[in-house]
Design a protein around this motif. Structure first.
Motif, PDB file in Angstrom:
ATOM      1  N   THR A   1      75.923 -36.804 -24.770  1.00  0.00           N
ATOM      2  CA  THR A   1      74.545 -36.474 -25.114  1.00  0.00           C
ATOM      3  C   THR A   1      73.605 -36.863 -23.980  1.00  0.00           C
ATOM      4  O   THR A   1      72.693 -36.124 -23.633  1.00  0.00           O
ATOM      5  CB  THR A   1      74.130 -37.186 -26.413  1.00  0.00           C
ATOM      6  N   ALA A   2      73.815 -38.023 -23.389  1.00  0.00           N
ATOM      7  CA  ALA A   2      72.956 -38.472 -22.299  1.00  0.00           C
ATOM      8  C   ALA A   2      73.117 -37.601 -21.061  1.00  0.00           C
ATOM      9  O   ALA A   2      72.148 -37.355 -20.335  1.00  0.00           O
ATOM     10  CB  ALA A   2      73.266 -39.925 -21.961  1.00  0.00           C
ATOM     11  N   SER A   3      74.305 -37.110 -20.823  1.00  0.00           N
ATOM     12  CA  SER A   3      74.511 -36.288 -19.624  1.00  0.00           C
ATOM     13  C   SER A   3      73.927 -34.893 -19.789  1.00  0.00           C
ATOM     14  O   SER A   3      73.580 -34.249 -18.811  1.00  0.00           O
ATOM     15  CB  SER A   3      75.993 -36.187 -19.301  1.00  0.00           C
ATOM     16  N   CYS A   4      73.794 -34.409 -21.005  1.00  0.00           N
ATOM     17  CA  CYS A   4      73.270 -33.063 -21.230  1.00  0.00           C
ATOM     18  C   CYS A   4      71.747 -33.034 -21.334  1.00  0.00           C
ATOM     19  O   CYS A   4      71.147 -31.975 -21.234  1.00  0.00           O
ATOM     20  CB  CYS A   4      73.859 -32.473 -22.505  1.00  0.00           C
ATOM     21  N   SER A   5      71.124 -34.142 -21.579  1.00  0.00           N
ATOM     22  CA  SER A   5      69.672 -34.142 -21.748  1.00  0.00           C
ATOM     23  C   SER A   5      68.993 -34.141 -20.386  1.00  0.00           C
ATOM     24  O   SER A   5      69.513 -34.648 -19.398  1.00  0.00           O
ATOM     25  CB  SER A   5      69.228 -35.371 -22.546  1.00  0.00           C
ATOM     26  N   THR A   6      67.807 -33.538 -20.358  1.00  0.00           N
ATOM     27  CA  THR A   6      67.021 -33.504 -19.129  1.00  0.00           C
ATOM     28  C   THR A   6      65.616 -33.999 -19.432  1.00  0.00           C
ATOM     29  O   THR A   6      65.104 -33.844 -20.533  1.00  0.00           O
ATOM     30  CB  THR A   6      66.930 -32.082 -18.549  1.00  0.00           C
ATOM     31  N   GLU A   7      64.996 -34.571 -18.448  1.00  0.00           N
ATOM     32  CA  GLU A   7      63.643 -35.087 -18.598  1.00  0.00           C
ATOM     33  C   GLU A   7      62.610 -34.160 -17.961  1.00  0.00           C
ATOM     34  O   GLU A   7      61.462 -34.508 -17.839  1.00  0.00           O
ATOM     35  CB  GLU A   7      63.542 -36.484 -17.967  1.00  0.00           C
ATOM     36  N   GLU A   8      63.041 -33.000 -17.516  1.00  0.00           N
ATOM     37  CA  GLU A   8      62.126 -32.089 -16.868  1.00  0.00           C
ATOM     38  C   GLU A   8      61.187 -31.470 -17.892  1.00  0.00           C
ATOM     39  O   GLU A   8      61.577 -31.173 -19.011  1.00  0.00           O
ATOM     40  CB  GLU A   8      62.898 -30.980 -16.171  1.00  0.00           C
ATOM     41  N   GLN A   9      59.951 -31.251 -17.467  1.00  0.00           N
ATOM     42  CA  GLN A   9      58.988 -30.600 -18.332  1.00  0.00           C
ATOM     43  C   GLN A   9      58.699 -29.228 -17.768  1.00  0.00           C
ATOM     44  O   GLN A   9      58.691 -29.024 -16.551  1.00  0.00           O
ATOM     45  CB  GLN A   9      57.701 -31.410 -18.425  1.00  0.00           C
TER      46      GLN A   9
END
Length: 87
Positions: free
Chosen positions: A26-34
């Protein structure tokens, strides 16, 4: 007796490994880009026609002076009463 404890340890180890793998996936698939912010301007024009416009919704209109159209039409009978001392 030892086999019972070792079986539980193996099951706990497998469960912990699976939980850790899910968290890491889950952590590897999430992105913080807006997404970039875009501003758009819309212009609307209206034209008048002789045709009458009707609302598209199917719900009845609620008039404060009329009865509520959503109230139930069937009234349930009252609950039966028991003889005192009879449960």
């Amino acid at each position: 007796m030892k086999s019972l404890h070792s079986g539980r340890r193996i099951a706990a180890l497998a469960g912990g490994t699976a939980a850790l793998a899910m968290v890491l996936f889950t952590a590897s698939c999430s992105t913080e880009e807006q997404a970039p912010e875009e501003t758009t301007t819309t212009t609307t024009t209206t034209t008048t026609t002789s045709a009458a416009v009707e609302p598209t919704d199917k719900a009845p209109r609620i008039n404060p002076n009329d009865p509520n159209p959503f109230s139930p039409t069937v009234i349930a009978p009252p609950a039966p009463t028991a003889v005192p001392g009879d449960n």
